[in-house]
Scaffold this active site. Structure first.
Site, mmCIF file in Angstrom:
data_model
loop_
_atom_site.group_PDB
_atom_site.id
_atom_site.type_symbol
_atom_site.label_atom_id
_atom_site.label_comp_id
_atom_site.label_asym_id
_atom_site.label_seq_id
_atom_site.Cartn_x
_atom_site.Cartn_y
_atom_site.Cartn_z
ATOM 1 N N GLY A 1 0.897 -1.199 0.011
ATOM 2 C CA GLY A 1 -0.163 -0.077 -0.095
ATOM 3 C C GLY A 1 0.905 1.184 0.120
ATOM 4 C CB CYS A 2 0.753 4.459 -1.613
ATOM 5 S SG CYS A 2 -1.262 4.832 -1.267
ATOM 6 C CG ASN A 3 -1.709 5.633 3.046
ATOM 7 O OD1 ASN A 3 -1.577 6.680 2.772
ATOM 8 N ND2 ASN A 3 -3.027 4.987 2.707
#
Lengths: 342, 342, 342, 342
Positions: C148-150
């Site tokens: 995930g980017c986060n």
């Protein structure tokens, strides 16, 4: 007690803007709000910025008792108002913010909107809602057709010039820069934040935009001959505002003088000193329109610039201004809110 | 005839916001506007969005006849109000929007602002302008110190919780997202459009921001012990708004109940249903503050979120609210303008 | 001749970013592009900024001959990759940019994604794609699960600290500011330009965001005990970028030293001098991540800030970096493009 | 080893863009960077997005040893290049990104820039840097004058039409929408984020913009008679990009055919299918220019739209393209980076 207002299509941006304006309007109160797909919801859920207000729950149009309503604002998608207005009790006044009653000629309507009009009698009865030019008719009208937001902007810039014969009618080029809220709240891929944030993009170029129907109707009417302008809107990365840059042939000084004289007593139309042009930030959130005139280095050429807020003076503010007249209220009631900057 | 108002520092954003609010305020009228470097200019040249108003020409502070003024709003750079207020006639009421009178303790002032205070007596006299918590004192005050915009936001979120002993005083983390107008209108390279448009950036991290002086003062006062929060503001690419995300230890349900109870009768503070949190778009352009509480999956942890408009409720709106009280007007006069969205 | 690449889901933002990166990549060439709903269209019609490239016409997944493909990037909506990858020829390497293979534990997958996994064997086989921490496994993997980017942003900030035991594992608060492109290109009312332009808004607060599944898995693994962080993302009005503000308990100097040492030889991870923190504008459009550490006035408290571009280092850049390893290419090939500012 | 490059004025936006482009350029390396007021600073402090690069410390121009330099990019404020270039060793090639050498006629220079030129001989020697139209001259030039960014955009749209006699030379109206980075990094109140974020505003209207000097020179030259266009730029709230909407009289189909034929082999100029027009988002961050032609409902009228990135194709990208030619490198070296969207 204020006049009882119903807003149809309250879950869109012009609906929300109507609620915002009426919230501090001294002579109106909101009696009913409809939004078919969101019926049953509270406005605070649909528009969190209206949470502080006590408002009716959203309902369907069918559930509204129009006998208790003084005036209806119809902020519906194009095409839905015709049958609706036809079926309303005749005692109810209507300001339609959509396009259904802007064109008086059934053929013109069908040309620009692709289908025959279903309420031709009403189409003829409706008064075109450009307040500053149809004020007297609006005062006594039962049905007023709000203008297109682009149509309002450009007409404020050009009508007095056409009336006075100051510009070449065959060489009018209007380049508009438009805030994204003009596209409404419906779901389109090209209206996503990420699509628009770093893009400037023209649309409906080449004479395809429906607001041309209004320009053709109005400018030809006042000129007494066929007038067709060039008109190109552009999406720019801001929410509100229209800047119309109108390139005309004529004497810039005379053009400025004509506009200044024509609008000297208009509460919402401000003509800037000669040689200055407005930006959209100067009118955002308000019912004001600023207009400027600049002479070009090429003799006989001028640039007329008009700026207004598409949701307010271009739509919901204009609608309230018209409703004020129709209801016998002060024309400026609820509309003197100053623009919001920055 | 309304109360006569002077705005000092009218060429900045809080000055313009004061003019905007007073433009439709039923009990105030603008009698004087100062802006030292722009003295002699018209407001329409400094802020084109105020062109529709009839306003006094900008002048210097020295040129103002304060004997004809009921109340002064001082929207000056930090440090300039002290001597100014000291030298004003004692008959004039003052709302200071700057930082000069926010801290009551001369040592604290010197610590956070780097120089001794030049009007220590006034520093003690000044009432802290967080209206909802100092209302009675403000009503009778001659000098009210407007709070920092961040300070207001976070205090709305946390004061009732500290008062009620509902949260761990040693573990309060406040992460703020701030609109760029909070930096004012002065020229700084990092405030250019191109620098901010695609950037999110923290500043004054680690306990260096001056608003901590206010938090320390107020939270320690109501807790009866030293309280030091962690507080980090961030610049985000929008003009107006502060979102404060406050991470606390405590029971989320009790926290929500305490806030809802405390603010039930406050006209400008709205507590959302439990589990919902506001965005800044819901309050932009208005004097409202929305507050939400969310419980975390980790027991005993809660997130309290407050949103307000830094130029309005965080500064000029608060100032007008306080002035209303000081002048015997209705507290909400001129301030019920709905937020502007989109 | 470069390695033959297929991109599944090429009409979304991560798909477009993959095309952009591969356009100047010396060792890859695009052999197939799929987009089910837009099959038959040219990429120039779907993404006008890719008009200058000669690209395959968009097709359906079924129409691709995978025997001619070296590596597949699957940029599909969550849930669609599982069956797809299961049915691909085993000779094809896969980098999945979606969430289907991020969690190794079937129970965790079902908890966070609401349905049982349909390819549990592959779920176990997949290597977690945080390149800088799984580099050796990625080199030999057939299937890599993009993070995930986060999840990437926060792990870059915190993993070395957890590994080294430098921070309190029970008090980690991560407040993120997220560019809107993270929401993808699908149609949602709250992702319209007008909804986001003037709003900052948290979402999935309180421990509901699916990326918590990754944090729980990874942080617990390296800590050797259960670790649950608090994590709150916020939408801010920009297209690209994530700023993670991580509030931790620990010695700020030691934290900075640990990060600086750990990333000293990493080509894409830059640790700023102690006391400085990055903004998202410093990495937009690139595969770089900047990390800063700031000590708080409260002893034992630190702020660790990480900034990256969600579409690039947070997704498509990471994917290319992993693919480089899997294909035996230089890890940085095609990825040294400098950030774009302003 | 690449060609040794010096960038003068490296602390401005075009300087940073040059560094960005050269960072991945296979045939250039940066040997010196100057920035008078920021001499002594590292680029990472002035432009954090360039932190990953190993770059020379910023210095003064005087401190540069030009004998070790192959080519100088002068990205200086207008007026500073004249004396500088005059005093450089004649062995050094120069691409000037400023306005000093754009006009060949000393009288024209003085008219538009308000002061006599101090290096008239060089003014005559300089080759106008519109690569696609001066390619052969640029290849052998020692001094190339980069064009104005607006000048480049409009010339790409119109030069082939004027050359071919396809449009009425007395009725050319060019309305431009400009990203704010065109104003550079200098401090001006009206370039603050808060001033520009919600505003669209024209400037230098009426024939006052200095780029008209270039249009007059170039269009008159190729037409063999005096040509004066109308040209109005507008600030729109985005960082990069110029959209030129050019309203002309002529046959739209013939216009499209002429542009498509003329640019068929140009690597950076893309003509869209007839009836389509580009947006700025399709070229941002790149050296590409997209051009579209739309016929109007009024016969004999056409809209020619050109979009490019003012910092890249409009300035620094053009400069690198010219430098490639001057240094005997491949013209497209380092410039094939795809646009960044969203």
């Amino acid at each position: 007690m204020g006049k009882k207002i119903a807003i149809l299509g309250a879950s869109g941006y012009t609906g929300a803007e109507l609620v915002r304006l009426i919230a501090t309007h001294p002579g109106m109160e909101i009696a009913a709000l409809s939004a078919d797909r969101k019926a049953g919801m509270e406005m605070a859920a649909v528009f969190p910025h209206l949470r502080h207000l006590t408002l009716p729950t959203l309902t369907t149009i069918e559930a509204i008792d129009f006998s208790a309503i003084d005036l209806v604002f119809a902020a519906l998608p194009h095409g839905l108002s015709q049958a609706l207005v036809r079926d309303l009790p005749k005692t109810v006044k209507v300001v339609d913010l959509g396009a259904d009653f802007r064109l008086r000629d059934p053929a013109a309507y069908e040309k620009w909107y692709g289908a025959p009009h279903v309420a031709v009698d009403l189409q003829k009865e409706a008064v075109y809602g450009l307040t500053e030019f149809y004020r007297d008719d609006i005062r006594t009208a039962r049905l007023v057709a709000g203008t297109g937001c682009n149509a309002a902007t450009v007409q404020f810039a050009l009508r007095p010039l056409i009336e006075a014969g100051l510009i070449d009618l065959d060489d009018i080029i209007c380049d508009l820069k438009n805030g994204i809220s003009g596209a409404g709240r419906s779901l389109k891929e090209n209206m996503l934040f990420t699509e628009r944030q770093t893009d400037v993009l023209g649309y409906s170029q080449g004479g395809k935009h429906r607001h041309l129907g209004e320009f053709d109707q109005e400018f030809s009417l006042i000129a007494g001959r066929k007038v067709e302008i060039m008109f190109t809107p552009h999406l720019v990365p801001m929410s509100r505002g229209i800047l119309a840059s109108c390139y005309v042939r004529g004497d810039a000084t005379a053009i400025h003088a004509a506009l200044a004289a024509r609008y000297a007593d208009e509460p919402f139309l401000n003509v800037l000193p000669f040689g200055q042009a407005p930006g959209t930030g100067a009118v955002a959130g308000s019912n004001f329109c600023q207009i400027g005139v600049i002479g070009d280095r090429k003799p006989g050429r001028a640039l007329v610039v008009a700026a207004l807020d598409n949701l307010n003076k271009g739509s919901s503010g204009q609608a309230v201004q018209n409703a004020n007249l129709m209801l016998g209220l002060d024309e400026t009631a609820g509309l003197m809110l100053a623009p919001v900057f920055p």
